[in-house]
Enzyme design. Structure first.
Site, PDB file in Angstrom:
ATOM      1  N   GLU A  78       0.840  -1.199   0.000  1.00 13.81           N
ATOM      2  CA  GLU A  78       0.000   0.000   0.000  1.00 13.81           C
ATOM      3  C   GLU A  78       0.870   1.242   0.000  1.00 13.81           C
ATOM      4  OE1 GLU A  78      -3.533   0.138   2.576  1.00 13.81           O
ATOM      5  OE2 GLU A  78      -2.825   2.083   3.290  1.00 13.81           O
ATOM      6  N   TYR A 111      -6.573   7.100  -0.592  1.00 12.01           N
ATOM      7  CA  TYR A 111      -7.090   8.436  -0.885  1.00 12.01           C
ATOM      8  C   TYR A 111      -7.549   9.054   0.435  1.00 12.01           C
ATOM      9  CZ  TYR A 111      -9.837  12.367  -2.094  1.00 12.01           C
ATOM     10  OH  TYR A 111     -10.302  13.660  -2.135  1.00 12.01           O
ATOM     11  N   ALA A 166      -6.652   9.315   3.582  1.00 13.82           N
ATOM     12  CA  ALA A 166      -5.860   8.959   4.754  1.00 13.82           C
ATOM     13  C   ALA A 166      -4.380   9.165   4.489  1.00 13.82           C
ATOM     14  CB  ALA A 166      -6.114   7.509   5.141  1.00 13.82           C
ATOM     15  N   ARG A 195     -15.906   3.633   3.904  1.00  9.82           N
ATOM     16  CA  ARG A 195     -16.695   4.777   4.378  1.00  9.82           C
ATOM     17  C   ARG A 195     -15.795   5.983   4.572  1.00  9.82           C
ATOM     18  NH1 ARG A 195     -18.776   5.178  10.405  1.00  9.82           N
ATOM     19  NH2 ARG A 195     -16.531   5.603  10.609  1.00  9.82           N
ATOM     20  N   GLY A 196     -14.629   5.771   5.175  1.00  5.67           N
ATOM     21  CA  GLY A 196     -13.767   6.894   5.582  1.00  5.67           C
ATOM     22  C   GLY A 196     -14.047   7.224   7.038  1.00  5.67           C
ATOM     23  N   HIS A 202     -14.012  -2.604  14.695  1.00  4.39           N
ATOM     24  CA  HIS A 202     -13.831  -1.193  14.299  1.00  4.39           C
ATOM     25  C   HIS A 202     -14.008  -0.289  15.519  1.00  4.39           C
ATOM     26  CE1 HIS A 202     -15.058   2.720  12.499  1.00  4.39           C
ATOM     27  NE2 HIS A 202     -14.095   2.414  11.650  1.00  4.39           N
ATOM     28  N   LYS A 214     -21.815  -6.054   4.580  1.00  6.29           N
ATOM     29  CA  LYS A 214     -20.926  -5.417   3.580  1.00  6.29           C
ATOM     30  C   LYS A 214     -20.475  -6.445   2.539  1.00  6.29           C
ATOM     31  CE  LYS A 214     -16.822  -3.547   5.027  1.00  6.29           C
ATOM     32  NZ  LYS A 214     -15.971  -2.459   5.563  1.00  6.29           N
ATOM     33  N   GLN A 256      -7.256  -4.020   8.887  1.00  2.25           N
ATOM     34  CA  GLN A 256      -6.477  -2.962   9.546  1.00  2.25           C
ATOM     35  C   GLN A 256      -5.248  -3.617  10.179  1.00  2.25           C
ATOM     36  OE1 GLN A 256      -8.396   0.377  11.975  1.00  2.25           O
ATOM     37  NE2 GLN A 256      -7.871  -1.121  13.532  1.00  2.25           N
ATOM     38  N   GLN A 311       4.749   6.951  15.196  1.00  4.52           N
ATOM     39  CA  GLN A 311       3.927   6.252  14.196  1.00  4.52           C
ATOM     40  C   GLN A 311       2.846   5.413  14.889  1.00  4.52           C
ATOM     41  OE1 GLN A 311       6.327   3.406  12.132  1.00  4.52           O
ATOM     42  NE2 GLN A 311       4.648   2.566  10.940  1.00  4.52           N
TER      43      GLN A 311
HETATM   44  P1  FAD Z   1     -17.862   0.644   7.247  1.00  4.66           P
HETATM   45  O1  FAD Z   1     -17.724  -0.727   6.768  1.00  4.66           O
HETATM   46  O2  FAD Z   1     -18.998   1.473   6.693  1.00  4.66           O
HETATM   47  O3  FAD Z   1     -18.013   0.593   8.849  1.00  4.66           O
HETATM   48  C1  FAD Z   1     -17.911   1.784   9.616  1.00  4.66           C
HETATM   49  C2  FAD Z   1     -18.568   1.560  10.975  1.00  4.66           C
HETATM   50  O4  FAD Z   1     -19.974   1.449  10.829  1.00  4.66           O
HETATM   51  C3  FAD Z   1     -18.122   0.292  11.684  1.00  4.66           C
HETATM   52  O5  FAD Z   1     -18.082   0.563  13.058  1.00  4.66           O
HETATM   53  C4  FAD Z   1     -19.217  -0.709  11.345  1.00  4.66           C
HETATM   54  O6  FAD Z   1     -19.335  -1.735  12.324  1.00  4.66           O
HETATM   55  C5  FAD Z   1     -20.440   0.204  11.316  1.00  4.66           C
HETATM   56  N1  FAD Z   1     -21.471  -0.274  10.380  1.00  4.66           N
HETATM   57  C6  FAD Z   1     -21.258  -0.735   9.127  1.00  4.66           C
HETATM   58  N2  FAD Z   1     -22.442  -1.074   8.557  1.00  4.66           N
HETATM   59  C7  FAD Z   1     -23.401  -0.787   9.475  1.00  4.66           C
HETATM   60  C8  FAD Z   1     -24.815  -0.921   9.481  1.00  4.66           C
HETATM   61  N3  FAD Z   1     -25.482  -1.407   8.403  1.00  4.66           N
HETATM   62  N4  FAD Z   1     -25.506  -0.519  10.596  1.00  4.66           N
HETATM   63  C9  FAD Z   1     -24.837  -0.016  11.684  1.00  4.66           C
HETATM   64  N5  FAD Z   1     -23.484   0.112  11.727  1.00  4.66           N
HETATM   65  C10 FAD Z   1     -22.784  -0.262  10.640  1.00  4.66           C
HETATM   66  N6  FAD Z   1      -9.567   5.816   5.085  1.00  4.66           N
HETATM   67  C11 FAD Z   1      -9.415   6.807   4.160  1.00  4.66           C
HETATM   68  O7  FAD Z   1      -9.950   7.914   4.344  1.00  4.66           O
HETATM   69  N7  FAD Z   1      -8.677   6.582   3.008  1.00  4.66           N
HETATM   70  C12 FAD Z   1      -8.093   5.409   2.726  1.00  4.66           C
HETATM   71  O8  FAD Z   1      -7.432   5.266   1.685  1.00  4.66           O
HETATM   72  C13 FAD Z   1      -8.229   4.336   3.680  1.00  4.66           C
HETATM   73  N8  FAD Z   1      -7.695   3.116   3.434  1.00  4.66           N
HETATM   74  C14 FAD Z   1      -7.918   2.083   4.326  1.00  4.66           C
HETATM   75  C15 FAD Z   1      -7.437   0.810   4.023  1.00  4.66           C
HETATM   76  C16 FAD Z   1      -7.649  -0.251   4.888  1.00  4.66           C
HETATM   77  C17 FAD Z   1      -7.136  -1.630   4.529  1.00  4.66           C
HETATM   78  C18 FAD Z   1      -8.346  -0.041   6.121  1.00  4.66           C
HETATM   79  C19 FAD Z   1      -8.548  -1.168   7.106  1.00  4.66           C
HETATM   80  C20 FAD Z   1      -8.844   1.232   6.426  1.00  4.66           C
HETATM   81  C21 FAD Z   1      -8.654   2.304   5.537  1.00  4.66           C
HETATM   82  N9  FAD Z   1      -9.162   3.575   5.791  1.00  4.66           N
HETATM   83  C22 FAD Z   1      -8.993   4.592   4.877  1.00  4.66           C
HETATM   84  C23 FAD Z   1      -9.827   3.863   7.071  1.00  4.66           C
HETATM   85  C24 FAD Z   1     -11.368   3.680   7.005  1.00  4.66           C
HETATM   86  O9  FAD Z   1     -11.919   4.647   6.134  1.00  4.66           O
HETATM   87  C25 FAD Z   1     -11.898   3.841   8.426  1.00  4.66           C
HETATM   88  O10 FAD Z   1     -11.504   2.770   9.231  1.00  4.66           O
HETATM   89  C26 FAD Z   1     -13.389   4.107   8.538  1.00  4.66           C
HETATM   90  O11 FAD Z   1     -13.649   4.578   9.871  1.00  4.66           O
HETATM   91  C27 FAD Z   1     -14.274   2.892   8.317  1.00  4.66           C
HETATM   92  O12 FAD Z   1     -14.340   2.564   6.989  1.00  4.66           O
HETATM   93  P2  FAD Z   1     -15.080   1.205   6.521  1.00  4.66           P
HETATM   94  O13 FAD Z   1     -15.097   1.213   5.046  1.00  4.66           O
HETATM   95  O14 FAD Z   1     -14.520   0.037   7.221  1.00  4.66           O
HETATM   96  O15 FAD Z   1     -16.566   1.526   7.087  1.00  4.66           O
END
Ligand code: FAD
Length: 284
Positions: free
Chosen positions: A16, A48, A50, A106-107, A146, A162, A173, A209
């Site tokens: 990455e 993007y 982060a 989601r972000g 999370h 999802k 993560q 870090q």
């Molecule tokens: P989701 O899957 O939407 O989950 C977010 C939260 O909502 C979780 O607590 C989940 O349990 C809860 N949730 C999900 N679905 C529901 C539902 N239907 N009802 C109620 N609660 C629900 N961030 C960036 O900005 N840019 C990046 O490039 C980036 N790269 C990443 C790469 C990796 C491999 C990882 C692990 C994370 C990355 N992140 C990045 C961070 C990520 O955006 C954050 O961790 C963010 O807070 C959650 O994103 P997600 O897509 O996992 O969210």
């Protein structure tokens, strides 16, 4: 190439990178990529938001250059604050650039007030993308749960929603205790989550870090890790070497236990990636 094809006959190794904060430093990322390409990557993902500034087009241009060099590229795409119209424009750009793999996220929720956009969760964006294009979807998952979730059971239920929305492969993560990953895999199996899961490994080479990562995403620090930090934090070279050795140990154990893939958070540091690659490539 779609990343789901990669898992058919091997443990995969992906890297990455993040775009440089200043557009004027763009050449540095291409230099990093040239070095990473020497380390047999099965694919490379580009963040993007982060860790880097920039804009979608800058991230997508980097992803395109990876793809054009013959390596599958994954473009990270956080949907927080995004409208359907904006997403459709980005999907069109991805298609034009020939990028087939999206890490749909989601972000992180910004502090204070913000415009929520059309997608509440990553799963909402994934369902939308599936309706509007032929993309391979990668998504994030969290071995320790999370940070926003009540508990790990709720988190797995949300992950199942999802994955069912159209996920082809998951990336975790970072985690520092492999037992958290194995327990998470068991919860996934119980929940019927069957897509390949890459273990996200971050070599921790300085104290600030990991302090940033723990406050951002709540990663647990095992005592053998904190002892290592305490001993070497004032000696940067020793800290770097200890951090590399810790990551290599994690990877050796994960590969021995049959992990689907290793996703290395390179922090744009090809030297560290190379040290790790040299230590583990014969095991893959
Ligand atoms: P989701 O899957 O939407 O989950 C977010 C939260 O909502 C979780 O607590 C989940 O349990 C809860 N949730 C999900 N679905 C529901 C539902 N239907 N009802 C109620 N609660 C629900 N961030 C960036 O900005 N840019 C990046 O490039 C980036 N790269 C990443 C790469 C990796 C491999 C990882 C692990 C994370 C990355 N992140 C990045 C961070 C990520 O955006 C954050 O961790 C963010 O807070 C959650 O994103 P997600 O897509 O996992 O969210």
């Amino acid at each position: 190439m779609k990343t789901k094809e990669l898992f058919k006959d091997k443990t995969i190794l992906s890297y990455e990178v993040f775009p440089p904060k200043k557009a004027t430093n763009l050449s540095s990322i291409y230099h990093t990529l040239d070095e990473l390409k020497e380390l047999s990557p099965d694919c490379i993902s580009v963040t993007y938001g982060a860790g880097g500034g920039g804009n979608h087009s800058q991230s997508l241009a980097i992803a395109q250059s990876i793809k054009d060099s013959g390596i599958p590229a994954i473009a990270h795409l956080p949907c927080i604050g995004m409208t359907q119209k904006e997403l459709l424009e980005i999907l069109q750009e991805l298609e034009q650039r020939g990028i087939e793999n999206i890490l749909a996220l989601r972000g992180d929720l910004p502090d204070g007030q913000y415009a929520p956009g059309d997608f509440e969760y990553a799963s909402d964006m994934i369902a939308f993308i599936k309706e509007h294009g032929d993309f391979n979807i990668v998504a994030a998952c969290y071995p320790e749960g999370h940070i926003d979730t009540k508990n790990k059971v709720e988190d797995i239920k949300h992950l199942k929603i999802k994955v069912d929305a159209g996920v082809d492969h998951l990336i975790t993560q970072l985690f520092l205790d492999n037992q958290d990953f194995y327990a998470f895999k068991e919860r996934c199996e119980l929940a019927g989550i069957e897509v390949p899961i890459e273990a996200g490994i971050m070599p921790v080479v300085n104290k600030s870090q990991i302090e940033r990562m723990t406050s951002l995403c709540g990663v647990k620090l095992p005592s053998k890790f904190t002892k290592m930090m305490d001993r070497y934090q004032d000696n940067p070279v020793a800290m770097r070497d200890a951090g590399i050795a810790y990551a290599v140990n994690q990877i050796v154990d994960l590969i021995s236990q049959g992990v689907d893939g290793i996703h290395l958070y390179t922090m744009n540091n090809p030297y560290i990636a190379k040290r790790i690659y040299q230590a583990v490539h014969n095991l893959i």
